[in-house]
Design a protein around this motif. Structure first.
Motif, PDB file in Angstrom:
ATOM      1  N   ILE A 118      17.959  19.408  22.586  1.00 33.03           N
ATOM      2  CA  ILE A 118      18.934  20.450  22.952  1.00 33.03           C
ATOM      3  C   ILE A 118      18.980  20.848  24.356  1.00 33.03           C
ATOM      4  O   ILE A 118      20.107  20.985  24.950  1.00 33.03           O
ATOM      5  CB  ILE A 118      18.747  21.664  21.829  1.00 33.03           C
ATOM      6  CG1 ILE A 118      19.073  21.313  20.485  1.00 33.03           C
ATOM      7  CG2 ILE A 118      19.727  23.002  22.385  1.00 33.03           C
ATOM      8  CD1 ILE A 118      18.521  22.576  19.565  1.00 33.03           C
ATOM      9  N   GLY A 119      17.670  21.000  24.918  1.00 32.42           N
ATOM     10  CA  GLY A 119      17.628  21.270  26.120  1.00 32.42           C
ATOM     11  C   GLY A 119      18.223  19.999  27.147  1.00 32.42           C
ATOM     12  O   GLY A 119      18.826  20.677  28.128  1.00 32.42           O
ATOM     13  N   GLY A 126      25.069  20.896  32.168  1.00 31.53           N
ATOM     14  CA  GLY A 126      25.420  21.661  33.358  1.00 31.53           C
ATOM     15  C   GLY A 126      25.264  20.884  34.560  1.00 31.53           C
ATOM     16  O   GLY A 126      26.340  21.197  35.451  1.00 31.53           O
ATOM     17  N   PHE A 127      24.420  19.759  34.703  1.00 29.20           N
ATOM     18  CA  PHE A 127      24.814  18.768  35.804  1.00 29.20           C
ATOM     19  C   PHE A 127      26.198  18.114  36.053  1.00 29.20           C
ATOM     20  O   PHE A 127      26.688  17.848  37.176  1.00 29.20           O
ATOM     21  CB  PHE A 127      23.864  17.532  35.756  1.00 29.20           C
ATOM     22  CG  PHE A 127      22.571  18.042  35.966  1.00 29.20           C
ATOM     23  CD1 PHE A 127      22.110  18.441  37.351  1.00 29.20           C
ATOM     24  CD2 PHE A 127      21.346  18.002  35.124  1.00 29.20           C
ATOM     25  CE1 PHE A 127      20.880  18.446  37.676  1.00 29.20           C
ATOM     26  CE2 PHE A 127      20.140  18.519  35.489  1.00 29.20           C
ATOM     27  CZ  PHE A 127      19.787  18.731  36.883  1.00 29.20           C
ATOM     28  N   VAL A 271      21.907  24.302  33.204  1.00 33.05           N
ATOM     29  CA  VAL A 271      20.758  23.499  33.736  1.00 33.05           C
ATOM     30  C   VAL A 271      19.423  24.440  33.734  1.00 33.05           C
ATOM     31  O   VAL A 271      18.405  23.754  32.776  1.00 33.05           O
ATOM     32  CB  VAL A 271      20.851  23.012  35.373  1.00 33.05           C
ATOM     33  CG1 VAL A 271      19.555  22.662  35.577  1.00 33.05           C
ATOM     34  CG2 VAL A 271      21.906  21.997  35.342  1.00 33.05           C
ATOM     35  N   MET A 272      19.614  25.663  33.992  1.00 29.50           N
ATOM     36  CA  MET A 272      18.124  26.404  33.833  1.00 29.50           C
ATOM     37  C   MET A 272      18.044  26.696  32.519  1.00 29.50           C
ATOM     38  O   MET A 272      16.668  26.499  31.916  1.00 29.50           O
ATOM     39  CB  MET A 272      18.305  27.756  34.505  1.00 29.50           C
ATOM     40  CG  MET A 272      18.307  27.887  36.147  1.00 29.50           C
ATOM     41  SD  MET A 272      16.579  27.450  36.342  1.00 29.50           S
ATOM     42  CE  MET A 272      15.622  28.562  35.864  1.00 29.50           C
ATOM     43  N   LEU A 273      19.015  26.895  31.831  1.00 25.24           N
ATOM     44  CA  LEU A 273      18.835  27.230  30.206  1.00 25.24           C
ATOM     45  C   LEU A 273      18.351  25.883  29.490  1.00 25.24           C
ATOM     46  O   LEU A 273      17.456  25.885  28.618  1.00 25.24           O
ATOM     47  CB  LEU A 273      20.280  27.616  29.575  1.00 25.24           C
ATOM     48  CG  LEU A 273      20.406  28.038  28.121  1.00 25.24           C
ATOM     49  CD1 LEU A 273      19.377  29.273  28.045  1.00 25.24           C
ATOM     50  CD2 LEU A 273      21.824  28.180  27.706  1.00 25.24           C
ATOM     51  N   ILE A 276      14.683  25.771  30.344  1.00 32.96           N
ATOM     52  CA  ILE A 276      13.927  26.604  29.533  1.00 32.96           C
ATOM     53  C   ILE A 276      13.732  26.108  28.229  1.00 32.96           C
ATOM     54  O   ILE A 276      12.623  26.293  27.546  1.00 32.96           O
ATOM     55  CB  ILE A 276      14.776  27.905  29.498  1.00 32.96           C
ATOM     56  CG1 ILE A 276      14.605  28.749  30.833  1.00 32.96           C
ATOM     57  CG2 ILE A 276      14.141  28.922  28.179  1.00 32.96           C
ATOM     58  CD1 ILE A 276      15.575  29.894  31.138  1.00 32.96           C
ATOM     59  N   PHE A 277      14.827  25.451  27.482  1.00 37.62           N
ATOM     60  CA  PHE A 277      14.662  25.103  26.089  1.00 37.62           C
ATOM     61  C   PHE A 277      13.664  23.814  26.114  1.00 37.62           C
ATOM     62  O   PHE A 277      12.649  23.709  25.067  1.00 37.62           O
ATOM     63  CB  PHE A 277      16.060  24.594  25.702  1.00 37.62           C
ATOM     64  CG  PHE A 277      16.735  25.323  24.672  1.00 37.62           C
ATOM     65  CD1 PHE A 277      16.460  25.406  23.461  1.00 37.62           C
ATOM     66  CD2 PHE A 277      17.664  26.326  25.130  1.00 37.62           C
ATOM     67  CE1 PHE A 277      17.202  26.305  22.661  1.00 37.62           C
ATOM     68  CE2 PHE A 277      18.294  27.280  24.469  1.00 37.62           C
ATOM     69  CZ  PHE A 277      18.069  27.140  23.188  1.00 37.62           C
ATOM     70  N   CYS A 278      13.734  22.958  27.181  1.00 40.29           N
ATOM     71  CA  CYS A 278      12.861  21.834  27.094  1.00 40.29           C
ATOM     72  C   CYS A 278      11.361  22.220  27.188  1.00 40.29           C
ATOM     73  O   CYS A 278      10.487  21.752  26.829  1.00 40.29           O
ATOM     74  CB  CYS A 278      13.228  20.871  28.446  1.00 40.29           C
ATOM     75  SG  CYS A 278      14.488  19.852  28.183  1.00 40.29           S
TER      76      CYS A 278
END
Length: 295
Positions: A118-119, A126-127, A271-273, A276-278
């Protein structure tokens, strides 16, 4: 973690975040490849005369020296010189986390969790915003170079991951001995044939930038990080790296006056989200499960 170690982990993230603004300042007077050569030279000399060779293969030192020192940092510095803001560079380079996860899955058969999948999807989405929105903060060529720099860092991570228990401070000092000569040679033919004259004519701010990137960002911060990695699990320490782009974008905004437009902010958020998931996905799920059970 102990309070002192939380402070140290946060300090390292801030040092590495500020590093991108310092690089941008240094690149105002020194071309990118030459700057990278000087950066590694001040790390390696005179440290190699006092620090023993790490307990690993010479080929590991050479491989990381070329991939991380010559390729990754050259791509990073050139990208920042031609069209990537310091704030976005601090964020885009964290694609190395995503590439490291993918390479570990391919090379080491590590399992990809649902949170990581998911991450990865969220982060790559995002990229994509940056590919379709090139403005004052990023150009298409700069973005491609940043992605290649992140992939190079991930390749170096796989070599380090395979080495096992090695003193990382000793390792990085000797790795830093590899890049200066090939980088200086590349700079001589591509950038300037009078590197010493150019260096002697630079201002104090450029010298301070070289010293910061070499001693503070590399030797000091990396030695602290290595100590924390040895004292705690990777899952405990690595989440602090998520603070790097936050510190990077905040510093560049204050010092350099860089501002993100709406699409860039949305891309940065995704990207930050994804990161965070990863990195924290399992913890978040456990926390939500615990809260649900208490209710």
């Amino acid at each position: 973690m102990k309070i002192n170690d939380i402070f140290l982990a946060t300090l390292v993230a801030v040092i590495w975040g500020v590093n991108f603004t310092v690089i941008k300042i240094g690149l105002e007077q020194i071309p990118p490849v030459l700057f990278s050569a000087f950066r590694f030279a001040v790390v390696a000399i005179p440290a190699v005369f006092f620090i023993p060779f790490p307990k690993t293969s010479f080929w590991n030192v050479l491989g990381v020296g070329i991939i991380l020192g010559v390729i990754k940092f050259s791509l990073l510095f050139i990208a920042m010189d031609i069209g990537v803001s310091a704030g976005l560079a601090s964020l885009l380079l964290q694609a190395q986390v995503l590439f490291t996860i993918i390479l570990s899955f391919i090379l080491f058969r590590e399992t990809l969790t649902s949170n990581q999948i998911i991450g990865l999807i969220i982060a790559f989405l995002g990229f994509s915003f940056f590919f379709f929105n090139q403005g004052s903060n990023v150009t298409l060529l700069g973005l491609i170079l940043m992605i290649l720099a992140a992939f190079s860092w991930a390749l170096a991570n796989t070599i380090i991951k395979k080495m096992g228990d090695v003193n990382l401070l000793h390792f990085m000092v000797w790795v830093s001995l590899i890049p200066p000569i090939p980088l200086a040679a590349l700079s001589y033919f591509m950038e300037t044939d009078t590197p010493i004259t150019l260096l002697m004519s630079t201002t104090m701010s450029t010298w301070l930038a070289i010293l910061y990137v070499g001693f503070i960002s590399t030797l000091l911060a990396f030695s602290i990080w290595a100590k924390l990695i040895k004292s705690y699990t990777s899952a405990t320490v690595t989440p602090f790296a998520l603070l790097i782009p936050v510190a990077g974008m905040l510093t560049s905004s204050i010092v350099l006056g860089e501002q993100l437009d709406l699409l860039e902010m949305l891309g940065a958020f995704l990207v930050m989200l994804g990161l965070i998931f990863c990195v924290l996905g399992q913890r978040i799920l456990r926390l939500l499960k615990s809260v649900k059970q208490q209710q």
